[in-house]
Design a protein around this motif. Structure first.
Motif, PDB file in Angstrom:
ATOM      1  N   ASN A 170      -9.724   6.946 -11.459  1.00 53.07           N
ATOM      2  CA  ASN A 170     -10.620   5.986 -12.108  1.00 53.07           C
ATOM      3  C   ASN A 170     -11.907   5.748 -11.311  1.00 53.07           C
ATOM      4  O   ASN A 170     -12.675   4.843 -11.608  1.00 53.07           O
ATOM      5  CB  ASN A 170      -9.905   4.649 -12.350  1.00 53.07           C
ATOM      6  CG  ASN A 170      -9.447   3.999 -11.050  1.00 53.07           C
ATOM      7  OD1 ASN A 170      -9.731   4.495  -9.958  1.00 53.07           O
ATOM      8  ND2 ASN A 170      -8.728   2.889 -11.163  1.00 53.07           N
ATOM      9  N   GLY A 171     -12.129   6.588 -10.287  1.00 51.64           N
ATOM     10  CA  GLY A 171     -13.399   6.538  -9.560  1.00 51.64           C
ATOM     11  C   GLY A 171     -13.413   5.623  -8.355  1.00 51.64           C
ATOM     12  O   GLY A 171     -14.429   5.556  -7.662  1.00 51.64           O
ATOM     13  N   LYS A 172     -12.314   4.906  -8.077  1.00 51.08           N
ATOM     14  CA  LYS A 172     -12.285   4.046  -6.905  1.00 51.08           C
ATOM     15  C   LYS A 172     -12.204   4.903  -5.640  1.00 51.08           C
ATOM     16  O   LYS A 172     -11.548   5.944  -5.615  1.00 51.08           O
ATOM     17  CB  LYS A 172     -11.072   3.109  -6.954  1.00 51.08           C
ATOM     18  CG  LYS A 172     -11.134   2.081  -8.091  1.00 51.08           C
ATOM     19  CD  LYS A 172     -12.251   1.084  -7.866  1.00 51.08           C
ATOM     20  CE  LYS A 172     -12.243   0.010  -8.958  1.00 51.08           C
ATOM     21  NZ  LYS A 172     -13.327  -0.983  -8.749  1.00 51.08           N
ATOM     22  N   MET A 173     -12.891   4.426  -4.593  1.00 46.58           N
ATOM     23  CA  MET A 173     -12.941   5.212  -3.366  1.00 46.58           C
ATOM     24  C   MET A 173     -12.413   4.409  -2.193  1.00 46.58           C
ATOM     25  O   MET A 173     -12.633   3.201  -2.093  1.00 46.58           O
ATOM     26  CB  MET A 173     -14.369   5.689  -3.079  1.00 46.58           C
ATOM     27  CG  MET A 173     -14.871   6.709  -4.074  1.00 46.58           C
ATOM     28  SD  MET A 173     -16.554   7.263  -3.707  1.00 46.58           S
ATOM     29  CE  MET A 173     -16.306   8.014  -2.136  1.00 46.58           C
ATOM     30  N   TYR A 174     -11.703   5.113  -1.279  1.00 40.30           N
ATOM     31  CA  TYR A 174     -11.098   4.491  -0.113  1.00 40.30           C
ATOM     32  C   TYR A 174     -11.475   5.317   1.110  1.00 40.30           C
ATOM     33  O   TYR A 174     -11.160   6.506   1.196  1.00 40.30           O
ATOM     34  CB  TYR A 174      -9.578   4.415  -0.293  1.00 40.30           C
ATOM     35  CG  TYR A 174      -9.195   3.671  -1.558  1.00 40.30           C
ATOM     36  CD1 TYR A 174      -9.048   2.286  -1.552  1.00 40.30           C
ATOM     37  CD2 TYR A 174      -9.039   4.359  -2.769  1.00 40.30           C
ATOM     38  CE1 TYR A 174      -8.743   1.603  -2.711  1.00 40.30           C
ATOM     39  CE2 TYR A 174      -8.722   3.676  -3.933  1.00 40.30           C
ATOM     40  CZ  TYR A 174      -8.583   2.301  -3.901  1.00 40.30           C
ATOM     41  OH  TYR A 174      -8.291   1.623  -5.052  1.00 40.30           O
ATOM     42  N   GLN A 175     -12.146   4.641   2.025  1.00 38.63           N
ATOM     43  CA  GLN A 175     -12.725   5.344   3.170  1.00 38.63           C
ATOM     44  C   GLN A 175     -11.647   5.888   4.104  1.00 38.63           C
ATOM     45  O   GLN A 175     -10.616   5.253   4.327  1.00 38.63           O
ATOM     46  CB  GLN A 175     -13.648   4.414   3.949  1.00 38.63           C
ATOM     47  CG  GLN A 175     -14.497   5.118   5.005  1.00 38.63           C
ATOM     48  CD  GLN A 175     -15.535   4.182   5.595  1.00 38.63           C
ATOM     49  OE1 GLN A 175     -15.513   2.994   5.339  1.00 38.63           O
ATOM     50  NE2 GLN A 175     -16.434   4.728   6.382  1.00 38.63           N
ATOM     51  N   ASP A 228       0.824  -1.205   0.000  1.00 40.23           N
ATOM     52  CA  ASP A 228       0.000   0.000   0.000  1.00 40.23           C
ATOM     53  C   ASP A 228       0.862   1.261   0.000  1.00 40.23           C
ATOM     54  O   ASP A 228       2.007   1.261   0.466  1.00 40.23           O
ATOM     55  CB  ASP A 228      -0.921   0.039   1.231  1.00 40.23           C
ATOM     56  CG  ASP A 228      -1.991  -1.026   1.183  1.00 40.23           C
ATOM     57  OD1 ASP A 228      -2.361  -1.438   0.060  1.00 40.23           O
ATOM     58  OD2 ASP A 228      -2.442  -1.452   2.258  1.00 40.23           O
ATOM     59  N   ALA A 229       0.264   2.305  -0.516  1.00 43.03           N
ATOM     60  CA  ALA A 229       0.791   3.645  -0.325  1.00 43.03           C
ATOM     61  C   ALA A 229       0.042   4.254   0.856  1.00 43.03           C
ATOM     62  O   ALA A 229      -1.189   4.320   0.840  1.00 43.03           O
ATOM     63  CB  ALA A 229       0.596   4.489  -1.577  1.00 43.03           C
ATOM     64  N   VAL A 230       0.757   4.644   1.873  1.00 40.86           N
ATOM     65  CA  VAL A 230       0.134   5.211   3.067  1.00 40.86           C
ATOM     66  C   VAL A 230       0.187   6.727   2.953  1.00 40.86           C
ATOM     67  O   VAL A 230       1.269   7.324   2.967  1.00 40.86           O
ATOM     68  CB  VAL A 230       0.829   4.732   4.351  1.00 40.86           C
ATOM     69  CG1 VAL A 230       0.154   5.334   5.583  1.00 40.86           C
ATOM     70  CG2 VAL A 230       0.829   3.214   4.423  1.00 40.86           C
ATOM     71  N   TRP A 231      -0.963   7.330   2.828  1.00 41.87           N
ATOM     72  CA  TRP A 231      -1.064   8.785   2.709  1.00 41.87           C
ATOM     73  C   TRP A 231      -1.459   9.374   4.055  1.00 41.87           C
ATOM     74  O   TRP A 231      -2.365   8.890   4.731  1.00 41.87           O
ATOM     75  CB  TRP A 231      -2.125   9.159   1.673  1.00 41.87           C
ATOM     76  CG  TRP A 231      -1.684   8.998   0.257  1.00 41.87           C
ATOM     77  CD1 TRP A 231      -1.700   7.857  -0.488  1.00 41.87           C
ATOM     78  CD2 TRP A 231      -1.154  10.024  -0.587  1.00 41.87           C
ATOM     79  NE1 TRP A 231      -1.222   8.097  -1.747  1.00 41.87           N
ATOM     80  CE2 TRP A 231      -0.878   9.424  -1.832  1.00 41.87           C
ATOM     81  CE3 TRP A 231      -0.888  11.373  -0.414  1.00 41.87           C
ATOM     82  CZ2 TRP A 231      -0.345  10.137  -2.904  1.00 41.87           C
ATOM     83  CZ3 TRP A 231      -0.358  12.090  -1.465  1.00 41.87           C
ATOM     84  CH2 TRP A 231      -0.085  11.475  -2.703  1.00 41.87           C
ATOM     85  N   LEU A 277      -0.821   0.092  -4.122  1.00 42.25           N
ATOM     86  CA  LEU A 277       0.209   0.695  -4.954  1.00 42.25           C
ATOM     87  C   LEU A 277      -0.107   0.612  -6.442  1.00 42.25           C
ATOM     88  O   LEU A 277       0.369   1.429  -7.232  1.00 42.25           O
ATOM     89  CB  LEU A 277       1.562   0.016  -4.674  1.00 42.25           C
ATOM     90  CG  LEU A 277       2.200   0.339  -3.312  1.00 42.25           C
ATOM     91  CD1 LEU A 277       3.447  -0.501  -3.109  1.00 42.25           C
ATOM     92  CD2 LEU A 277       2.521   1.817  -3.199  1.00 42.25           C
ATOM     93  N   GLU A 278      -0.946  -0.368  -6.834  1.00 44.15           N
ATOM     94  CA  GLU A 278      -1.256  -0.474  -8.259  1.00 44.15           C
ATOM     95  C   GLU A 278      -2.217   0.610  -8.729  1.00 44.15           C
ATOM     96  O   GLU A 278      -2.426   0.799  -9.930  1.00 44.15           O
ATOM     97  CB  GLU A 278      -1.839  -1.853  -8.596  1.00 44.15           C
ATOM     98  CG  GLU A 278      -3.170  -2.153  -7.914  1.00 44.15           C
ATOM     99  CD  GLU A 278      -3.006  -2.935  -6.627  1.00 44.15           C
ATOM    100  OE1 GLU A 278      -3.961  -3.585  -6.199  1.00 44.15           O
ATOM    101  OE2 GLU A 278      -1.882  -2.889  -6.065  1.00 44.15           O
ATOM    102  N   VAL A 279      -2.812   1.332  -7.787  1.00 47.72           N
ATOM    103  CA  VAL A 279      -3.725   2.420  -8.137  1.00 47.72           C
ATOM    104  C   VAL A 279      -2.907   3.671  -8.458  1.00 47.72           C
ATOM    105  O   VAL A 279      -1.914   3.973  -7.769  1.00 47.72           O
ATOM    106  CB  VAL A 279      -4.720   2.703  -6.999  1.00 47.72           C
ATOM    107  CG1 VAL A 279      -5.593   3.923  -7.309  1.00 47.72           C
ATOM    108  CG2 VAL A 279      -5.593   1.477  -6.737  1.00 47.72           C
ATOM    109  N   GLU A 280      -3.303   4.422  -9.491  1.00 44.38           N
ATOM    110  CA  GLU A 280      -2.638   5.673  -9.838  1.00 44.38           C
ATOM    111  C   GLU A 280      -2.700   6.638  -8.650  1.00 44.38           C
ATOM    112  O   GLU A 280      -3.777   6.977  -8.161  1.00 44.38           O
ATOM    113  CB  GLU A 280      -3.320   6.295 -11.053  1.00 44.38           C
ATOM    114  CG  GLU A 280      -2.779   7.653 -11.451  1.00 44.38           C
ATOM    115  CD  GLU A 280      -1.304   7.609 -11.833  1.00 44.38           C
ATOM    116  OE1 GLU A 280      -0.534   8.444 -11.330  1.00 44.38           O
ATOM    117  OE2 GLU A 280      -0.938   6.715 -12.622  1.00 44.38           O
ATOM    118  N   GLN A 281      -1.506   7.099  -8.185  1.00 41.68           N
ATOM    119  CA  GLN A 281      -1.443   7.908  -6.981  1.00 41.68           C
ATOM    120  C   GLN A 281      -1.557   9.400  -7.255  1.00 41.68           C
ATOM    121  O   GLN A 281      -1.679  10.191  -6.320  1.00 41.68           O
ATOM    122  CB  GLN A 281      -0.124   7.637  -6.240  1.00 41.68           C
ATOM    123  CG  GLN A 281       0.073   6.191  -5.831  1.00 41.68           C
ATOM    124  CD  GLN A 281      -0.919   5.718  -4.788  1.00 41.68           C
ATOM    125  OE1 GLN A 281      -1.169   6.398  -3.801  1.00 41.68           O
ATOM    126  NE2 GLN A 281      -1.502   4.546  -5.017  1.00 41.68           N
TER     127      GLN A 281
END
Length: 866
Positions: A366-371, A336-339, A398-402
């Motif tokens: 791409n519209g994906k959402m992370y709570q 994961d990328a930890v923001w 990490l595979e999601v565009e950051q």
């Protein structure tokens, strides 16, 4: 009314009555209340002619409305009766009927609030509101209101005296954006429907209706309890819920308030020519009566995207709260990328506000959402002008565009449990006007809505950070020098924390370096507003550094103790020709150094020009209270100066083993100290009863204010050179005698005590022989100890006396203190013993110092010769 239902409708709907009583169709009412208020603008410019009801008595139709609902449409109308005669007139002889286009004649019923209006006084006017169920009729077109009076000669005993026909072009709705001057609860107000906004989120369409309401009176405008609906051109109505950002139902005199209502509508619904309708429930008839109505402007679609570094303003109960997303950083962990980033919330208004319930989620391109956990934002309370910073964290694969991430701030309106953040089907898309007419339908209620507020662009930038202990070279307009960060500490201060950066500046050039009158500022995580900052430099006179010489300084910043930050920017500047000139600007990571520890029995050193001293623990004890404990510490402050000088003010916090901090109260002498002299400094704090005081330490430092060490009598604004002094709390062990009892600075010894009772007397006489000595070894501030003498008689009954040392008890050897106790019970006393006990009372808590028992002597009075 449901908690989230239209309560401000209540306020606005005051307009309702306003429109009703003040004449939505007629000229301004002429009654006493209206005569004192501004003229009323009617939604429709139409005036009915009065209908005569008898000698000097007439009626005029003021207002008529219709509201479609289950069980038939309800028509409400208001008649204003005027009596110009010299005697009162009974309304029991007057009747009104609504005549439908189909020919039905329906009698009007007075609303519950007007049911007791039975007569019109002489030279008076009276308004009465009626209602009638007109069945399936959906408009007022073709309707009329006929007036009748009792007449024994007429057929059916009713004589028609006239009627009011509703014009075909009549509209009950005020024009969009037009302010209506009216009365609400006898208070003049101006109301207008300002906006209609559409939002598309999670495949649903939400409408947001904006209304402005201005209190023109001199009293607070209350909530009359109305409901509000969004009504389409086809007649379909949708129940409106009050926005969660508005929970205050009172409007102050001369205050203008924007009120917003929310509802969900079908995606296919045409949004042209919509209106806002208010209703009021008649508790007697158990029906909703139509009130004022407002045409809405054309629907718009707002852009919710908030750019990098841009402040988003949110209105909460008429206060503006500025929100800003800042300080985004990212690192990888596992897959994961930890923001991490922070939401800055600032209340710019003059009232405390509590934010509504929010849901937060990060949306990728791409519209994906992370709570995101919104606990720190939802329901947070901000005082006037208060700023709070809430740290936020989210993990994104990490595979999601950051790049291009957005933080979605969603308001939850309603009472159902909140679900996890859903995926949106768009951002700020219009619902469109794609068709759908439909027949008139009952109101559609929305129990819970997820409503978008803002989409924050998440900023991110790498920064070069300075490491503690390394030297860095700088050249500026003042010269060349090197600097290093000696330490960065964080420790408590009142309701905040202090972040203290300790810097060393070394002159690396071959000529002297003249330091300017420095000012410092601290910004955390690229925050726009600087932290409240103070700069302290020991020996400011050494501002000219010879080659190779150095100076140390502290930059102190106060931050909320709940704040978390990743890095800190410290800027030092001077002044040249009235202009601010940068001196040093550094960014450091949040590498907080641990507070240095001073072992038990060791000394803490204060360094400062004219203030050098050492501090050592004299004793620490715990006063055991019923609901709390008091930790008490005596410190010996020893001057190490060669001249008489004022000592620096000590500041401290008690820290417990589990990491809790308690500010120490301080009593310190205000006198100057001679070389080598010692002062007794007392510190104490009250702790919860359950707090473990076994491993307590004292976070101790020297107070500073305006860049200097403070005197003991000055109030400090911070403290520096903080160290953790390990304390050695000693358990209190009471003595079984009253010899050499110490209540500093006094020592008292009870030499003897005698209790005597005359036979058949109810009085016990007690004398106490004592010695009292005062120790002047240490100079001290007010100590506030009290010596409590407790006397327990032979029956076990305790009596207490507060003894003032030096007054009640005087210094010297073999002094005597006497007192008497009287009780009827003592007449039966044949002897026994009494006990004397000394208690040290401090700040309401006590320590038993010692106790001792003594015998009672019964004395037989000598007989006198006759």
């Amino acid at each position: 009314m449901r908690k989230y239902k239209v309560t401000y409708a209540a306020l606005l709907a005051g307009t309702l009555i306003a429109g009703q009583l003040a004449g939505s169709i007629t000229a301004p009412a002429a009654d006493a209340a209206a005569a004192k208020s501004p003229a009323v603008s009617a939604p429709a410019a139409f005036k009915f002619n009065p209908v005569p009801l008898g000698a000097g008595v007439s009626a005029v139709l003021e207002n008529i409305n219709i509201w479609n609902q289950n069980g038939g449409s309800i028509v409400s109308y208001t008649l204003k009766y005027t009596n110009s005669g010299n005697a009162s007139v009974s309304l029991l002889r007057v009747f009104s009927r609504v005549v439908t286009p189909g020919g039905s004649v329906l009698p009007g019923n007075p609303v519950g609030a007007d049911a007791l209006k039975k007569k019109i006084g002489a030279k008076e006017s009276l308004s009465v509101t009626y209602y009638v169920n007109v069945g399936q009729a959906t408009s007022l077109q073709g309707m009329k209101v006929s007036m009748y009076v009792w007449d024994a000669k007429a057929k059916g005993y009713l004589k028609q005296t006239g009627s009011f026909a509703v014009p075909a072009n009549y509209s009950t709705a005020a024009a969009a954006g037009t302010g209506q001057n009216t009365l609400m609860n006898d208070i003049p107000v101006t109301a207008a429907a300002d906006s209609l906004q559409l939002y598309k989120y999670n495949g649903k369409v939400y409408a947001r209706v904006g209304v402005s309401l201005t209190n023109k009176g001199n009293k607070v405008l209350g909530d009359p309890g109305y409901s509000a609906y969004l009504v389409s051109a086809s007649g379909t109505s949708f129940e409106l819920a009050l926005s969660g950002t508005q929970t205050d139902y009172k409007i102050q005199p001369q205050e203008k308030r924007n009120i917003y209502y929310l509802t969900e509508i079908p995606a296919y619904l045409k949004t042209d020519n919509m209106r806002l309708q208010f209703t009021k429930k008649d508790e007697t008839a158990k029906i909703e009566l139509p009130q004022a109505s407002y045409k809405l402007p054309a629907a718009t679609t707002p852009n919710l995207v908030v750019g990098n570094g841009v402040v988003k303003k949110i209105t909460v109960n008429s206060n503006t709260v500025e929100t800003l997303l800042r300080n985004a950083n990212v690192y990888s962990q596992d897959a994961d990328a930890v923001w991490t980033f922070q939401m800055q919330l600032k209340n710019t208004g003059n009232k405390a506000v509590t934010l509504p319930s929010y849901e937060l989620a990060v949306k990728s391109v791409n519209g994906k959402m992370y709570q995101v956990n919104a606990k720190g934002v939802s329901g947070i309370t901000l005082k006037p002008l208060e700023t709070k910073i809430v740290p936020l964290t989210v993990r994104i694969p990490l595979e999601v565009e950051q790049s291009g991430l957005q933080l979605m701030m969603i308001e939850s309106v309603g009472s159902e449990p909140a679900a996890s953040a859903p995926e949106p089907s768009g951002t700020g898309e219009s619902a469109g006007n794609t068709g759908g007419t439909g027949a008139a339908a009952p109101a559609i209620s929305t129990s819970r809505m997820i409503f978008p507020v803002a989409y924050f662009v998440i900023p991110y930038a790498l920064r070069t950070e300075v490491q503690t202990g390394q030297e860095y070279l700088v050249t500026n307009s003042y010269g060349s020098f090197s600097y290093s960060i000696l330490s960065m500490q964080r420790y408590p201060w009142r309701d905040d924390d202090i972040v203290a950066l300790r810097l060393r500046i070394i002159n690396t050039q071959s000529v002297s370096l003249t330091l300017p009158e420095l000012k410092g500022s601290i910004k955390l995580d690229n925050e726009g507003q600087p932290v409240t900052t103070e700069l302290y430099m020991d020996n400011k006179e050494a501002s000219v550094l010879a080659p190779g010489k150095s100076a140390e300084l502290y930059v102190l910043g106060k931050i909320p103790y709940t704040s978390e930050f990743r890095d800190m920017r410290v800027a030092l500047s001077g002044t040249q020709n009235s202009e601010t000139v940068p001196f040093l600007d550094v960014s450091v990571s949040n590498s907080i150094n641990s507070i240095p520890t001073i072992e038990q029995g060791k000394s803490y050193t204060i360094s400062g020009k004219g203030r050098t001293a050492s501090v050592q623990e004299n004793r620490t004890t715990v006063y055991q209270g019923e609901s709390q404990n008091l930790v008490y510490t005596e410190l010996l402050l020893s001057s190490e100066e060669k001249r008489q000088s004022k000592m620096a003010r000590l500041q401290a916090y008690y820290k417990t083993k589990d990491g809790q901090y308690f500010e120490a109260n301080v009593s310190q002498s205000e006198n100057s100290a001679s070389p080598g002299a010692k002062q007794l400094v007392v510190m104490w704090a009250k702790l919860p009863k359950a707090t473990d005081t076994a491993d307590v330490s004292l976070y101790l430092g020297a107070g500073v204010k305006e860049g200097k060490l403070t005197d003991s009598k000055e109030e400090a604004t911070g403290f520096v050179n903080v160290a953790a002094l390990q304390l050695n709390p000693q358990a209190n062990v009471p003595k079984n005698t009253l010899e050499a009892t110490v209540v500093y600075p006094y020592t008292i010894s009870v030499l003897t005590s005698e209790g005597k009772r005359m036979k058949n007397s109810d009085t016990l006489d007690i004398t106490m022989n004592y010695s009292l000595r005062k120790d002047n070894q240490y100079d001290a501030g007010p100590l506030e100890h009290k010596l409590i003498l407790q006397i327990t008689d032979p029956f076990g009954i305790a009596t207490e006396r507060v003894l003032t040392l030096g007054t009640d008890l005087i210094e010297g050897t073999n002094n005597q203190y006497s007192f008497s106790l009287s009780r009827p019970l003592y007449k039966t006393m044949g002897g026994g013993a009494y006990k004397l006990a000394f208690y040290d009372e401090f700040q309401g808590e006590r320590l038993l110092l010692g106790s001792q028992a003594y015998s009672v002597t019964n004395v037989v009075p000598q007989k006198t010769e006759e």
